[in-house]
Design a protein around this motif. Structure first.
Motif, short mmCIF file in Angstrom:
data_model
loop_
_atom_site.label_atom_id
_atom_site.label_comp_id
_atom_site.label_asym_id
_atom_site.label_seq_id
_atom_site.Cartn_x
_atom_site.Cartn_y
_atom_site.Cartn_z
N ASP A 210 35.85 36.44 45.34
CA ASP A 210 36.35 37.13 44.21
C ASP A 210 36.43 38.86 44.64
OD1 ASP A 210 34.13 38.33 42.99
OD2 ASP A 210 33.83 36.59 41.82
N LYS A 211 37.43 39.38 43.93
CA LYS A 211 37.48 40.82 44.21
C LYS A 211 36.88 41.37 44.05
CE LYS A 211 42.82 40.13 42.47
NZ LYS A 211 43.19 40.93 41.59
N LYS A 212 35.46 41.43 43.33
CA LYS A 212 34.23 41.88 43.07
C LYS A 212 33.74 41.47 43.78
CE LYS A 212 35.53 41.84 37.97
NZ LYS A 212 34.71 41.31 36.84
N MET B 91 44.63 29.74 45.10
CA MET B 91 45.14 30.71 45.01
C MET B 91 45.63 29.56 43.15
SD MET B 91 49.06 32.07 45.98
CE MET B 91 48.26 33.61 47.26
N LYS B 92 45.56 30.42 42.75
CA LYS B 92 45.81 30.24 41.01
C LYS B 92 46.34 31.55 40.25
CE LYS B 92 44.66 28.27 37.13
NZ LYS B 92 43.12 27.53 36.08
N ASP B 93 47.63 31.00 39.63
CA ASP B 93 48.41 31.74 38.48
C ASP B 93 48.40 33.48 40.10
OD1 ASP B 93 48.17 30.52 36.79
OD2 ASP B 93 46.46 31.54 36.01
N ASP B 94 49.17 33.08 40.97
CA ASP B 94 49.92 33.88 41.76
C ASP B 94 47.78 34.84 42.76
OD1 ASP B 94 51.93 33.34 42.09
OD2 ASP B 94 52.41 34.49 39.86
N GLU B 95 47.16 34.20 42.33
CA GLU B 95 45.26 35.69 42.55
C GLU B 95 44.93 34.35 43.63
OE1 GLU B 95 42.14 37.15 40.18
OE2 GLU B 95 43.63 36.27 38.78
N ILE B 96 44.51 35.00 44.44
CA ILE B 96 43.11 34.53 45.06
C ILE B 96 41.86 34.64 44.70
CG2 ILE B 96 42.26 34.10 47.40
CD1 ILE B 96 45.00 35.79 48.59
N LEU B 97 40.82 32.95 44.55
CA LEU B 97 40.78 33.78 43.31
C LEU B 97 38.87 32.90 44.75
CD1 LEU B 97 40.50 30.37 41.48
CD2 LEU B 97 41.06 32.54 40.84
N GLU B 98 39.28 32.72 46.11
CA GLU B 98 37.94 32.85 47.08
C GLU B 98 38.63 32.90 48.22
OE1 GLU B 98 35.58 28.09 47.84
OE2 GLU B 98 35.30 29.61 45.97
N LYS B 99 38.19 33.06 49.83
CA LYS B 99 39.08 33.35 50.99
C LYS B 99 38.31 33.49 51.92
CE LYS B 99 42.49 35.83 53.04
NZ LYS B 99 43.78 36.96 53.23
#
Length: 219
Positions: free
Chosen positions: A39-41, A191-199
């Protein structure tokens, strides 16, 4: 005398059963290195996969457990799963790895396979990454609240079956309707709600052989 043919047939069945018990051998020919971002963090981590170009019904996932060891996870589309720890030097040195029955488990995947009715593969517009134009597919649930899984295919890897996680709903959906073409994934993300959760982003892939042998008698 009338029972002799039956005994011969029964002996033949026993021979086949014994042969099957020792033939749980899985071959890999492609080693893929990815950068994984949860995630982003989270900080990016390296993860690896061994796959077989002609059969995507199983894979071997490798992550770093500590400085000296890897954590290996073997998965197959029929529900086999094994998790073992292996020294890094031994992993790269040995071509064949034997998995004991104590490390094996069997998962019932029937519900995941049934759920394929709720999912569809969609071909999106091509994606450009570093001047390369790449095919982009998405698997999406009819329920809009569910997450989307995106797959961007690396050019020049048509020799390889798509490396979808075996035993997952996207895998079973692809088996029924193989709309997505062959090729390793340059990127895959949720992706969920226009946010990438893991990549996961491919760093490189090489031709390398590895063999998994599951110990005789494992269910």
């Amino acid at each position: 005398m009338p029972y002799k043919p039956y005994r011969q047939y029964f002996s033949f069945i026993l021979f086949l059963s014994s042969f099957t018990a020792v033939s749980q051998r899985y071959e890999f020919d492609t080693f893929v290195e990815y950068e994984y971002v949860k995630d982003k963090k989270s900080k990016p981590e390296k993860t690896f996969e061994f796959t077989y170009s002609k059969d995507n019904s199983y894979l071997l996932s490798i992550i770093e457990k500590d400085k000296k060891n890897f954590l290996l996870t073997f998965l197959s589309a029929d529900g086999k799963e094994a998790v073992i720890t292996m020294p890094k030097d031994k992993f790269f040195k040995e071509e064949s790895i034997t998995i004991n029955c104590s490390a094996m488990s069997k998962i019932n995947l029937s519900e995941l396979e049934k759920n394929t009715r709720e999912f569809n593969y969609i071909q999106l517009n091509d994606t450009v990454i570093r001047r390369d134009t790449l095919q982009h597919y998405m698997v999406q649930s009819h329920n809009k609240n569910h997450m989307e899984r995106h797959y961007i295919i690396q050019n020049g890897t048509e020799f390889h079956m798509p490396n979808i996680t075996p035993g997952s709903t996207p895998y079973f959906k692809w088996k029924k309707i193989p709309i997505m073409p062959k090729g390793l994934f340059k990127e895959t993300f949720i992706m969920k709600d226009d946010e990438i959760l893991e990549k996961m982003m491919m760093l490189k892939y090489t031709n390398k052989k590895k063999i998994i042998v599951i110990e005789r008698g494992c269910q």
